[in-house]
Motif scaffolding. Structure first.
Motif, mmCIF file in Angstrom:
data_model
loop_
_atom_site.group_PDB
_atom_site.id
_atom_site.type_symbol
_atom_site.label_atom_id
_atom_site.label_comp_id
_atom_site.label_asym_id
_atom_site.label_seq_id
_atom_site.Cartn_x
_atom_site.Cartn_y
_atom_site.Cartn_z
ATOM 1 N N GLY A 140 -1.349 -0.826 -8.431
ATOM 2 C CA GLY A 140 -2.207 0.422 -9.182
ATOM 3 C C GLY A 140 -2.678 1.352 -8.324
ATOM 4 O O GLY A 140 -3.286 2.074 -8.702
ATOM 5 N N SER A 141 -2.429 1.118 -7.048
ATOM 6 C CA SER A 141 -2.730 2.233 -5.984
ATOM 7 C C SER A 141 -1.429 3.012 -5.873
ATOM 8 O O SER A 141 -0.501 2.531 -6.401
ATOM 9 N N LYS A 142 -1.620 4.116 -4.956
ATOM 10 C CA LYS A 142 -0.481 5.059 -4.908
ATOM 11 C C LYS A 142 0.074 4.567 -3.522
ATOM 12 O O LYS A 142 0.849 5.164 -2.892
ATOM 13 N N MET A 143 -0.335 3.607 -2.920
ATOM 14 C CA MET A 143 0.055 3.243 -1.385
ATOM 15 C C MET A 143 0.990 2.213 -1.616
ATOM 16 O O MET A 143 0.952 1.168 -2.252
ATOM 17 N N SER A 144 2.315 2.300 -1.008
ATOM 18 C CA SER A 144 3.235 1.705 -0.725
ATOM 19 C C SER A 144 3.292 0.793 0.635
ATOM 20 O O SER A 144 2.336 0.952 1.379
ATOM 21 N N SER A 162 -8.026 4.165 0.011
ATOM 22 C CA SER A 162 -8.952 5.352 -0.335
ATOM 23 C C SER A 162 -8.939 6.531 0.815
ATOM 24 O O SER A 162 -9.294 7.482 0.541
ATOM 25 N N ALA A 163 -8.435 6.138 1.916
ATOM 26 C CA ALA A 163 -8.173 6.986 2.993
ATOM 27 C C ALA A 163 -6.894 8.168 2.645
ATOM 28 O O ALA A 163 -6.515 9.029 3.198
ATOM 29 N N GLY A 164 -6.159 7.591 1.822
ATOM 30 C CA GLY A 164 -5.085 8.266 1.049
ATOM 31 C C GLY A 164 -3.702 7.948 1.952
ATOM 32 O O GLY A 164 -2.731 8.932 1.813
ATOM 33 N N VAL A 165 -3.541 6.760 2.581
ATOM 34 C CA VAL A 165 -2.598 6.441 3.255
ATOM 35 C C VAL A 165 -1.249 6.214 2.177
ATOM 36 O O VAL A 165 -1.471 5.429 1.227
ATOM 37 N N LYS A 166 -0.176 6.785 2.542
ATOM 38 C CA LYS A 166 0.916 6.658 1.466
ATOM 39 C C LYS A 166 1.650 5.260 1.637
ATOM 40 O O LYS A 166 2.136 4.689 0.833
ATOM 41 N N ALA A 204 3.001 -10.521 2.477
ATOM 42 C CA ALA A 204 3.666 -9.598 1.522
ATOM 43 C C ALA A 204 3.298 -9.833 0.196
ATOM 44 O O ALA A 204 2.959 -8.969 -0.562
ATOM 45 N N MET A 205 2.875 -11.169 -0.251
ATOM 46 C CA MET A 205 2.242 -11.692 -1.524
ATOM 47 C C MET A 205 0.779 -10.753 -1.466
ATOM 48 O O MET A 205 0.456 -10.349 -2.735
ATOM 49 N N THR A 206 0.149 -10.773 -0.372
ATOM 50 C CA THR A 206 -1.232 -10.266 -0.572
ATOM 51 C C THR A 206 -1.043 -9.063 -0.654
ATOM 52 O O THR A 206 -1.803 -8.262 -1.517
ATOM 53 N N LEU A 207 -0.262 -8.144 0.173
ATOM 54 C CA LEU A 207 -0.169 -6.710 -0.077
ATOM 55 C C LEU A 207 0.415 -6.188 -1.468
ATOM 56 O O LEU A 207 -0.131 -5.247 -2.161
ATOM 57 N N ALA A 208 1.373 -7.016 -2.066
ATOM 58 C CA ALA A 208 2.125 -6.588 -3.281
ATOM 59 C C ALA A 208 0.872 -6.795 -4.415
ATOM 60 O O ALA A 208 0.902 -5.653 -5.112
ATOM 61 N N GLU A 209 0.180 -7.593 -4.230
ATOM 62 C CA GLU A 209 -0.956 -7.722 -5.244
ATOM 63 C C GLU A 209 -2.052 -6.716 -5.015
ATOM 64 O O GLU A 209 -2.880 -6.057 -5.832
ATOM 65 N N ALA A 210 -2.534 -6.500 -3.467
ATOM 66 C CA ALA A 210 -3.646 -5.763 -3.394
ATOM 67 C C ALA A 210 -3.271 -4.407 -3.515
ATOM 68 O O ALA A 210 -4.120 -3.468 -3.790
ATOM 69 N N THR A 211 -2.175 -3.914 -3.419
ATOM 70 C CA THR A 211 -1.806 -2.466 -3.581
ATOM 71 C C THR A 211 -1.273 -2.053 -5.095
ATOM 72 O O THR A 211 -1.188 -0.956 -5.409
#
Ligand SMILES: C[S@@+](CC[C@H](N)C(=O)[O-])C[C@H]1O[C@@H](n2cnc3c(N)ncnc32)[C@H](O)[C@@H]1O
Length: 282
Positions: free
Chosen positions: A141-145, A109-113, A132-139
């Motif tokens: 639908g967001s614009k954050m890679s 939500s802070a707009g980090v890319k 990695a598994m946590t980040l892949a699922e948590a990101t």
């Protein structure tokens, strides 16, 4: 106790004295920051006796001399023999819950890319792939890679981490839907093994880093995982490392330590959020 000591001394293949132990412990400390306690005497002997044998040397005097003369080649083997690499998938699960529920939404939500995590002291990679598994699922639908840097001093475990292939019993601690999504079950000659999806691997860089030496990265991290690593370091080594972690994190970035590791009396650059999660204060 004495009987036990005499028995093991009698059955030892190589003579191993307190002087050998002291000399090799000092080399371990100077190079890795790992403080070797006296109760590690037997472990030290059995792990290093393998090196004496592999090099076809006759005794520990020769090994100490060899290590000092061939630092570049032998130090890697020496360190690989001494490090403790115990790890598992989703170990201390609350850290992954915190990452998913608090940290990722905050930076998204802070707009980090690009969200960057360092898994420092990653051992055979279970911690790294859990992140990695946590980040892949948590990101999703967001614009954050996201990207992960995973490092260890021990090149053998780092090689295993990079391969990302594990016996099925090691992946049991991964929740079933997560496992189904990110792991491929081996067939034929690979039966009994599971392989981490290349979708995750493409976002991870594995590198050798000795944490007691100065390090620098091109970008700052949002989160550093350094769990069950500094437990072997003395206070001074720990203080220097934590100060370097503070420099490597973005303002208000997070440092996640192992359950028995504390920054109390070690650093004033972080505040504790509980459960060995720390946030950098600016
Ligand atoms: C017990 S494992 C922890 C693995 C993982 N972080 C976890 O908590 O499950 C500790 C790791 O720290 C690494 N290590 C120890 N001293 C190090 C140093 N000076 N620099 C980098 N890695 C080190 C060891 O090689 C080992 O793989």
């Amino acid at each position: 106790m004495n009987d036990k000591l005499h028995t093991s001394e009698r059955t030892r293949e190589f003579n191993f004295t307190q002087e050998h132990f002291a000399k090799l412990s000092a080399l371990s400390y100077d190079h890795t920051g790992i403080v070797v306690q006296n109760n590690k005497y037997e472990m030290f002997y059995s792990r290093l006796a393998k090196r004496v044998r592999a090099l076809k040397l006759s005794n520990f005097d020769q090994y100490v001399a060899y290590l000092e003369r061939h630092k570049d080649e032998e130090f890697t083997h020496f360190i690989n023999a001494l490090t403790t690499n115990l790890t598992s998938f989703f170990r201390e699960n609350h850290h992954f819950v915190f990452l998913r529920d608090k940290v990722v939404p905050e930076y998204a939500s802070a707009g980090v890319k690009e969200f960057r995590v360092w898994s420092a002291g990653c051992s055979t990679g279970e911690e790294t792939y859990s992140i990695a598994m946590t980040l892949a699922e948590a990101t999703e639908g967001s614009k954050m890679s996201w990207r992960i840097t995973a490092s260890d001093i021990d090149t053998e475990v780092l090689g295993k981490a990079q391969r990302g292939v594990y016996p099925l019993e090691r992946v049991e601690s991964i929740p079933t839907p997560v496992k189904k999504r990110w792991l491929l079950r081996g067939k034929g000659t690979n039966a009994g093994m599971a392989r981490v999806s290349s979708e995750l691997q493409k976002n991870i860089e594995f590198i050798q880093v000795n944490l007691i030496k100065p390090f620098s990265f091109q970008h700052k991290f949002h989160v550093i995982f350094c769990r069950n690593v500094v437990i072997y370091f003395d206070r001074e080594t720990k203080q220097k490392l934590i100060a370097r972690y503070a420099d490597s994190l973005v303002d208000t970035g997070y440092l996640i330590m192992g359950h028995s590791e504390s920054l109390h009396g070690v650093s004033s650059e972080f505040v504790s959020l509980g459960q060995t999660i720390y946030q950098k204060v600016t």
